[in-house]
Design an enzyme around this catalytic site. Structure first.
Site, short mmCIF file in Angstrom:
data_model
loop_
_atom_site.label_atom_id
_atom_site.label_comp_id
_atom_site.label_asym_id
_atom_site.label_seq_id
_atom_site.Cartn_x
_atom_site.Cartn_y
_atom_site.Cartn_z
CG ASN A 57 -1.84 -1.15 1.23
OD1 ASN A 57 -2.40 -1.22 0.24
ND2 ASN A 57 -1.91 -1.66 2.32
CG HIS A 142 -11.32 -2.08 5.98
ND1 HIS A 142 -10.96 -2.01 7.32
CD2 HIS A 142 -10.33 -2.84 5.49
CE1 HIS A 142 -9.56 -2.50 7.45
NE2 HIS A 142 -9.27 -2.98 6.34
CD GLU A 188 -13.39 0.58 2.39
OE1 GLU A 188 -12.44 0.54 1.47
OE2 GLU A 188 -14.01 -0.49 2.52
CB SER A 192 -9.65 -1.66 0.68
OG SER A 192 -10.61 -2.41 1.42
CG ASP A 217 -11.79 4.21 5.87
OD1 ASP A 217 -10.85 4.83 5.63
OD2 ASP A 217 -11.66 2.97 6.50
CG HIS A 220 -7.46 2.03 -0.03
ND1 HIS A 220 -6.32 1.00 0.21
CD2 HIS A 220 -8.13 1.54 0.98
CE1 HIS A 220 -6.39 0.24 0.93
NE2 HIS A 220 -7.54 0.52 1.65
CE LYS A 251 -5.07 1.20 3.91
NZ LYS A 251 -4.20 -0.17 4.31
C1 PLP Z 1 -10.42 0.94 4.12
C2 PLP Z 1 -9.40 0.94 5.32
N1 PLP Z 1 -9.68 1.31 6.61
C3 PLP Z 1 -8.79 1.33 7.45
C4 PLP Z 1 -7.73 0.51 7.27
C5 PLP Z 1 -7.08 0.08 8.62
O1 PLP Z 1 -5.89 0.98 8.61
P1 PLP Z 1 -4.42 0.87 9.52
O2 PLP Z 1 -3.52 0.00 8.60
O3 PLP Z 1 -3.81 2.14 9.76
O4 PLP Z 1 -5.09 0.35 10.61
C6 PLP Z 1 -7.35 -0.03 6.10
C7 PLP Z 1 -6.37 -1.04 6.01
O5 PLP Z 1 -5.50 -1.17 6.49
C8 PLP Z 1 -8.36 0.27 5.19
O6 PLP Z 1 -8.02 -0.54 3.80
#
Ligand code: PLP
Length: 407
Positions: A57, A142, A188, A192, A217, A220, A251
């Site tokens: 990522n 997610h 999102e 993802s 969220d 990405h 990411k």
């Molecule tokens: C859409 C989404 N939200 C949250 C997260 C979590 O983020 P983190 O890795 O910082 O915990 C991820 C991936 O890891 C994700 O793909």
């Protein structure tokens, strides 16, 4: 004297229970094992071989950026390896406040840093919804958003993926039964696992019409979309209409940690009630300091995201020209393959030809839509993208597995 407990037998019964759970995972083709990938900046070493990594990522290729490494090294030397306490004890250092100020300047919104993107989602949903609320969640959102919704104890309903009609049906029903209920709509911005774009403008209009709060969220989308990489809400000019945004440093921003963008009072409420903020040790100061530096890099190099999107369009078009239906609208390019076994076979065939695109299987994606997912990065050269397309072509020919049209 009481009988001595039969410790050995208990332990072995426990062990059998664990093994039977594992066996059930294995029998569904869902076994996950940890594989080692030691990386250089562009290639990843898998089992002693150099392969092109499409399963990371690090979208902007900043993880090994010399200026960022130097900033991180300076920060760790100055501040030590850990924060030593939670934010509300003595864990809030100058670096945390500077990072939040940097995020605020960059995004034009107050910001609160949390331990990770995952924790930010748990904190947000469990703080801004409760037992008496309703959460409407995209069907493909997610796991951290789903877990946050469950933790909040709100009534949860899942609308069809990116489908504003399905969302509106639900909003109407909720409002027919209770005009005053608190409703959160959660999605999102770039998905993802599918790499597609949520219809955020329509969703924000629906939220305004039905008195719901939109939670987006941007994990990405940060670094890729929007002015200075501030995300898709900003790209669509709707940031003001979205009261709650979350994202991650892990990411495009290349390090670790998460953050919430929301009004100052909303951040204060998180500080006062989110268990994931209160009872979690503050991120190490050098990590937030490095993240702040990466945010500044986005602000100073606003072209990074659009360059990545151009590369992604090149890759997706090349796949299409090769007769391979590739999904996604941006830098995440899934090839949908169907069963877990098929996805594993396809991913193994790619790997044996020098391309790492890991198989993604249920429960991460819905049953019957296992896939390999290519995540593009600025580190990928045009030649590597051409090579990867050629490898996909060979794998299709050699295995007879044809990726499916977008579901
Ligand atoms: C859409 C989404 N939200 C949250 C997260 C979590 O983020 P983190 O890795 O910082 O915990 C991820 C991936 O890891 C994700 O793909």
């Amino acid at each position: 004297m009481p009988n001595k407990p039969e410790l050995q037998e208990d332990v072995s019964a426990e062990h059998q229970w664990v093994c039977s759970r594992l066996e059930s995972v294995r029998s569904k083709g869902l076994w996950r094992g940890l594989r080692r990938f030691d990386d250089g900046q562009i290639y990843t070493e898998a089992g002693g071989r150099q392969v092109i990594n499409f399963s990371g990522n690090d979208y902007l290729g900043l993880r090994h950026n010399p200026a960022l490494l130097a900033a991180c090294a300076d920060a760790v030397n100055e501040s030590g390896v850990g924060s030593g306490a939670s934010r509300l004890l003595s864990g809030t250092k100058r670096q945390h406040l500077e990072c939040e100020a940097e995020l605020e300047e960059w995004s034009a919104s107050p910001a609160l840093v949390l331990g990770s993107g995952y924790l930010a989602n748990l904190a947000l949903l469990s703080t801004f919804a409760d037992r008496s609320s309703v959460i409407l969640l995209d069907r493909l959102a997610h796991a951290s958003l789903l877990d946050g919704a469950q933790l909040s104890r709100a009534k949860m309903m899942r609308f069809q993926h990116n489908d504003v009609n399905s969302l509106e049906d639900m909003l109407r029903k909720v409002r027919e039964s209770d005009s005053a209920k608190r409703v959160l709509v959660v999605t999102e911005s770039i998905f993802s696992m599918d790499g597609d774009i949520a219809p955020l403008r329509d969703m924000s209009e629906l939220c305004a019409r039905y008195g719901a709060q939109l939670v987006v969220d941007e994990a990405h989308a940060v670094g890729v979309f929007g002015d200075k990489g501030t995300g898709l809400c900003s790209e669509m000019g709707i940031s003001e209409l979205v009261p709650y945004r979350t994202a991650t440093f892990s990411k495009s921003l290349a390090s670790y940690g998460g953050f919430v963008l929301a009004r100052r009072e909303a951040c204060d409420l998180l500080v006062n009630s989110a268990r994931q903020f209160i009872y979690d040790t503050a991120l190490p100061p050098h990590i937030v300091s490095t993240a702040a530096y990466a945010v500044r890099m986005l602000a100073d190099s606003p072209e990074l995201g659009s360059t990545l999107l151009e590369k992604s369009a090149f890759f997706r078009n090349a796949l299409h020209s090769a007769g391979v239906p590739a999904g996604g609208d941006a830098h995440i390019v899934p090839l949908i393959l169907g069963s877990s076994e098929t996805a594993l076979k396809f991913a193994d065939a790619l790997l044996s030809r020098g391309v790492l695109a890991v198989a993604i299987r249920p429960p991460t994606v819905p049953e019957g839509t296992a896939r390999v997912r290519f995540s593009l990065s600025l580190t990928h050269s045009e030649q590597q993208l051409r090579d990867a397309v050629q490898v996909v072509r060979e794998v299709v020919e050699h295995t007879g597995i044809q990726p499916l049209e977008r579901p």
